[in-house]
Design an enzyme around this catalytic site. Sequence first.
Site, short mmCIF file in Angstrom:
data_model
loop_
_atom_site.label_atom_id
_atom_site.label_comp_id
_atom_site.label_asym_id
_atom_site.label_seq_id
_atom_site.Cartn_x
_atom_site.Cartn_y
_atom_site.Cartn_z
N VAL A 60 -5.34 -2.05 -2.81
CA VAL A 60 -5.89 -2.41 -1.51
C VAL A 60 -7.32 -1.90 -1.45
O VAL A 60 -7.61 -0.74 -1.78
CB VAL A 60 -5.06 -1.82 -0.36
CG1 VAL A 60 -5.63 -2.26 0.98
CG2 VAL A 60 -3.61 -2.25 -0.48
N ASP B 150 10.70 -1.01 0.84
CA ASP B 150 9.88 0.10 0.30
C ASP B 150 9.30 0.93 1.43
O ASP B 150 8.13 1.29 1.42
CB ASP B 150 8.77 -0.45 -0.60
CG ASP B 150 8.13 0.65 -1.46
OD1 ASP B 150 8.81 1.69 -1.69
OD2 ASP B 150 6.98 0.49 -1.90
#
Length: 889
Positions: free
Chosen positions: A63, A167
């Site tokens: 990211v 997750d």
Amino acid sequence: MTSIEEPDLIDALMAIRPAQTDVFACSLRAWVRHAVVGADDQPFRLGRFTVLGPLGGGGMGTVFLAYDPDLDRKIALKVLHTRGDRGLREVLREGRALARLSHPAVVTVHEVGVLADQVFVVMEYVEGGDLRVWLREPRSSAAILDILLEAGSGLAAAHDAGLVHLDFKPANVLVDAAGHARVIDFGLARPLLDTGAASPVSGFSPASFPGAGTPGYMAPERREGALGDPRADQYSFCVTAWEALLGQRPQGGQELPPERPGVSSRVLAALRRGMRSNPGERFATMHELLAALAPRPARGLRVLAALLLVGLVLGAYQFGQRSTPAPRCLSPWAQIAGTWNDDRADALAAAFITAAVPFARETWATVRPALDRYAAAWIAAHARACEDAGVRAILPAPLLEQRLACLEDHRLHLAALVDRFAAADAATITNAVTAVERLPPIDACDRAAPTDLIVTSDPALVARRRVVRGSLARARAELDTGRAAAAAPLLEEALTRAREVDSPALLAEVLVVAGNSDRLASRFDRGLERAREALTTAVAHAEPLQAGWAALLLAQLHNAQGDAARNDELLALADAFTRQAGEPTPLRMSVLLTRGTVALEAAPTSVACDELSRARDYALQHDQRRAAAVSLGNLGKCRDMLGEYAVAVDLITRSIAELEPLVGALHPWLASLHINLGGVLTELAEYDAALRHFDRARAIAAANFPGDHVLLAAARMNASIVHNRRRRWADALVEQRAALAIDERLLGPDHPTVALVLCNMGTPLRNLRRLDEALVLTTRATAIQSTALPPEHCDVMACNEIHGGILHELGRADEAVAILDATHARFAAVACPPDQRASLELQLAQTLWATGGAAERARVLALLDAAEPHIAADVTRDELARLRAAVRP
């Protein structure tokens, strides 16, 4: 020292990572170059995005902080490590997953796509750090719990949208500058249909699949190879919450002592449940977990924790700071808090306990959380309606009004039932679990557009309809708790007023409830009249829900009158309207239960058992635990009547085990199941066990009914059968006389049950050689049956068999043969229990041999061959063996 030129310096610094062309390598090279050369150097770009620097990464991708000139703002740009078609599928899945969510606690996705063979997701940039960074500062337990609940609301919203995260961990919870939680990184998200927590996936293991999740937060079933479902997210959330609140993840299942003040035992208990190894032992939904974790305000000011549903409530009311929802969406708290709160719950608990009903405590333990869940679902639905209108802009104002009107109607039903429980008596408590189960389903307000509720531009009409709905809600509360007499005047009032307002759906609904009240009170003619009017009204005005209920009621009324000719047609009609109405759970459940019951009463066939099995499966799928347990007991009765005794014992035993925790071991429903189980054990010649169950039924009846009761009579009647099988004729007669006295007092002298007891008394009297006395009783019994039962009722066959046998013993052989032969012919095509038919065949064979001798040998042997496979009782098998030996040439 040898000087290094700028390009060489960059290459030396980048030597720790071999030259690559992926986004991370290019952006890092650009960042190093910028640090060495200065601000004038051009930054790295991916398409139109200017990559400003890395924010973080994981197994699925990296990211970056980037600038988007089209949006004219900083964004978070996630680029997957995997390229090509597989990477495109992964990123499109994540982008679509997030695009389906519009929730304040979930990061917003702006765009997904492919650039330079790299797949990417453009997300809003949230200033702040992840949960672990936020926890570095001193935080109170209350503040931590607030953040966790807010994050959990995002997770719950994902589940509501049909997705699982897979997750969830501290690194995937951002806390923004305003102190709000945002769930990120749905890279592993799967639609619910793609997951399977109970089934390991071939070739899948967390170690071999990069990005499969983080082992320290992964549910046990996922570590064993299953894809996981919302309960796997729940486990990960609870591990994260435990770590955030106590400073350490739980180790090896050990319970750590709280290391932070203010963490209540209630919160810890909820987290422990959410971390159970068996997914089935966790909370049913994230909403239930959040409700259990939610803080409990001071008494008198709060709605129960289970009502808070922080996930949806925060989602609904945070947007109020960002937009302007309709005024009616500002707060549902005053409405629901006035209907259901701690004080009311305490008052109801006291009312149940002081009612001196032996199973009150166990029933309340089931009813209380059920009411909590119902009120919680109401809050959640209200929040969804407001979000759909104010945030997602997918619900026009008129439909919002209709949805809120539907919720208000459901709140009236909840309020009426709570008021009924506050004055609990024995009937109310006996039917309490069923009454809660029959509350109108909250999710129906999401699916339907109930235009005939309270929505109208005429305030006077609104007020008049509200009065009708209030009366109807109170009447249903009385009716569903077994107080039909109290419901009757309320229904008459509601029906009168419903005819005065322009609302066909409302009129049809009142007619259905009034007709059902008539059915329960055996007012069949009036019930049929109201059911027919309800059906025609509903069909004429395209109201499939009420049409379905009306068709079902007509089938039940016809069946109650012994007129089953139109049952298939009416139940098929109810099926069709149920589908057209969107398969509402209560209607579908009622149709399935009625189908099974009607089929069983008509004839114990495999088709009837299949219908009951379908009802059982549906009840389990829709968390209708009482209905599931009752269906299992009925299924056991069906198997019993087919002669499948071992299967029946298992089914009825399981039914008792499922029902006892819901209503208590002394609930009258359990008496019926014990009687049925004892009856099956009798057929298996397990007489001692059978008597124990009959004694248990008698104890339950005595605990609930100080005087006589039909359950007591049934237990004694069944015990007499055991005594008959053991040839204890005097003991059998004692039990039968007691049962007869009870049934005659309670049911009247001409009731079919009285006839059945009279017939059964013929057996011990016959064996005691009191034949004249036996004949008087069986003659009276057959006379009652001739007017009270249809000619093909199986009880008629059983009674004629006993009556014919007594005539035979009295030397009236011709009369005996005539009765037995005619009965055998009449019931040749009727599906009665195999053991009853076998008993008739044996008695006919005995009578034919005694009267016709060798001339009847072939027919007698054929009758014995037909009867033998279905006779279990030793005494009867002995009779058959003796006759076969005598008949053989």
